[in-house]
Design an enzyme around this catalytic site. Structure first.
Site, PDB file in Angstrom:
ATOM      1  N   VAL A   1       0.840  -1.205   0.000  1.00  0.00           N
ATOM      2  CA  VAL A   1       0.000   0.000   0.000  1.00  0.00           C
ATOM      3  C   VAL A   1       0.873   1.252   0.000  1.00  0.00           C
ATOM      4  CG1 VAL A   1      -1.894  -1.187   1.183  1.00  0.00           C
ATOM      5  CG2 VAL A   1      -0.166   0.019   2.545  1.00  0.00           C
TER       6      VAL A   1
ATOM      7  N   HIS B   1      -4.554  -4.353  -2.117  1.00  0.00           N
ATOM      8  CA  HIS B   1      -4.889  -4.041  -0.726  1.00  0.00           C
ATOM      9  C   HIS B   1      -5.050  -2.534  -0.494  1.00  0.00           C
ATOM     10  CE1 HIS B   1      -3.065  -8.176   0.565  1.00  0.00           C
ATOM     11  NE2 HIS B   1      -4.278  -8.289   0.084  1.00  0.00           N
TER      12      HIS B   1
ATOM     13  N   THR C   1       6.838 -11.788  -1.810  1.00  0.00           N
ATOM     14  CA  THR C   1       5.573 -12.139  -1.151  1.00  0.00           C
ATOM     15  C   THR C   1       5.658 -13.569  -0.640  1.00  0.00           C
ATOM     16  OG1 THR C   1       3.234 -12.666  -1.574  1.00  0.00           O
ATOM     17  CG2 THR C   1       4.654 -12.455  -3.512  1.00  0.00           C
ATOM     18  N   SER C   2       5.096 -13.774   0.556  1.00  0.00           N
ATOM     19  CA  SER C   2       5.115 -15.114   1.155  1.00  0.00           C
ATOM     20  C   SER C   2       4.099 -16.023   0.470  1.00  0.00           C
ATOM     21  CB  SER C   2       4.783 -15.008   2.639  1.00  0.00           C
ATOM     22  OG  SER C   2       3.469 -14.490   2.782  1.00  0.00           O
TER      23      SER C   2
ATOM     24  N   ASN D   1      12.076 -14.474  -3.479  1.00  0.00           N
ATOM     25  CA  ASN D   1      11.654 -14.160  -2.113  1.00  0.00           C
ATOM     26  C   ASN D   1      12.741 -14.588  -1.136  1.00  0.00           C
ATOM     27  OD1 ASN D   1       9.570 -13.058  -0.428  1.00  0.00           O
ATOM     28  ND2 ASN D   1       9.155 -15.125   0.324  1.00  0.00           N
TER      29      ASN D   1
ATOM     30  N   ILE E   1      16.263  -8.881  -2.914  1.00  0.00           N
ATOM     31  CA  ILE E   1      15.450  -8.519  -4.075  1.00  0.00           C
ATOM     32  C   ILE E   1      16.049  -7.345  -4.850  1.00  0.00           C
ATOM     33  CG2 ILE E   1      13.192  -7.563  -4.753  1.00  0.00           C
ATOM     34  CD1 ILE E   1      12.058  -9.335  -2.428  1.00  0.00           C
TER      35      ILE E   1
END
Ligand code: ZN
Length: 256
Positions: free
Chosen positions: A112, A130, A204-205, A229, A247
């Site tokens: 966000v 989100h 991202t998990s 990741n 990353i």
């Protein structure tokens, strides 16, 4: 070192898959922004781990029903590192999927923080699944306004600034627990995943649904899956390549 050799090999295999793709869907999560100084929520240094009150504020019913939660939430927002954060080479690398070549189909982000916009990704191809913390929304009349303006009011002494049009409760335009995702955004992400020729999941998990649901959609249609990741994800076994590295270091090499 064996480990570094593995990393280089996985980066090269990922880069080869990306180079071949013409319709890439990217899914990003908190991990892409940690090098911009934005902590994730649940990690050891996470915002919610260190400040359980902030997690409470992320549940809509607490926020709406408890003025103390709102006041605390505005204080947290006013001092958030997000407003000073700059995009890092990870965000910038993804812009390279659009220019000079036009290979990005859709950039779906769980973040966000607005850093993909700040990096220069085409806003028309970003889905913030989100929501966005840089905007406020009135829970009564739905009016939206820049967060910066609401924060000016907080810094000037208003502890819980109400909507200027109707007096309703203002909240950041993010999806709280107890709120539904925006249906059009979710459908857009799912349609894109169903027609992509590569899904690139970054930072991202892949444990939060429905966002993570784009992964099986793409995989079931036969699209290659590349996961970048820091930690293992539930989809590692079905990925074509898993790259486990920093990353902001590996993504420029993969996308470049
Ligand atoms: Zn209002």
């Amino acid at each position: 070192m064996e480990h570094q050799h593995d990393l280089r090999a996985s980066v090269e295999r990922a880069a080869a898959l990306v180079a071949r793709a013409t319709r890439v869907v990217v899914l990003t999560g908190a991990g892409i922004s940690t090098d911009s100084g934005i902590a994730d929520f649940r990690g050891p240094n996470g915002l919610w781990t260190k400040n359980p009150e902030a997690e409470k504020a992320s549940h809509l019913s607490h926020y709406v029903n408890d003025p103390d939660v709102r006041r605390s939430s505005w204080r947290t927002r006013a001092s958030s590192p997000i407003w000073q954060a700059e995009p890092n080479p990870g965000h910038q690398a993804l812009v390279g999927l659009e220019r000079p070549t036009d290979r990005l189909h859709l950039l779906v982000t769980q973040n966000v923080d607005g850093l993909h916009h700040a990096a220069g990704s085409d806003p028309g191809r970003i889905v913030e699944i989100h929501g966005n913390a840089r905007t406020v929304v009135c829970l009564e009349c739905g009016e939206r306004a820049p967060m910066a303006r609401a924060l000016e009011r907080v810094r000037a002494g208003e502890e819980d600034p109400p909507c200027r049009s109707c007096g309703g409760i203002l909240k950041s335009a993010t999806i709280s627990f107890g709120q539904s995702l925006v249906v059009e955004d979710l459908l857009r992400a799912e349609r894109a995943a169903a027609t992509c020729d590569l899904l690139l999941a970054v930072g991202t998990s892949l444990g939060v649904y429905p966002a993570a649901g784009v992964v099986p959609i793409a995989v079931d249609r036969g699209a290659p899956l590349v996961i970048v990741n820091g930690e293992p994800t539930p989809f590692d076994p079905v990925a074509d390549v898993v790259v486990r590295g920093s990353i902001s270091e590996v993504l420029p090499a993969i996308v470049g």
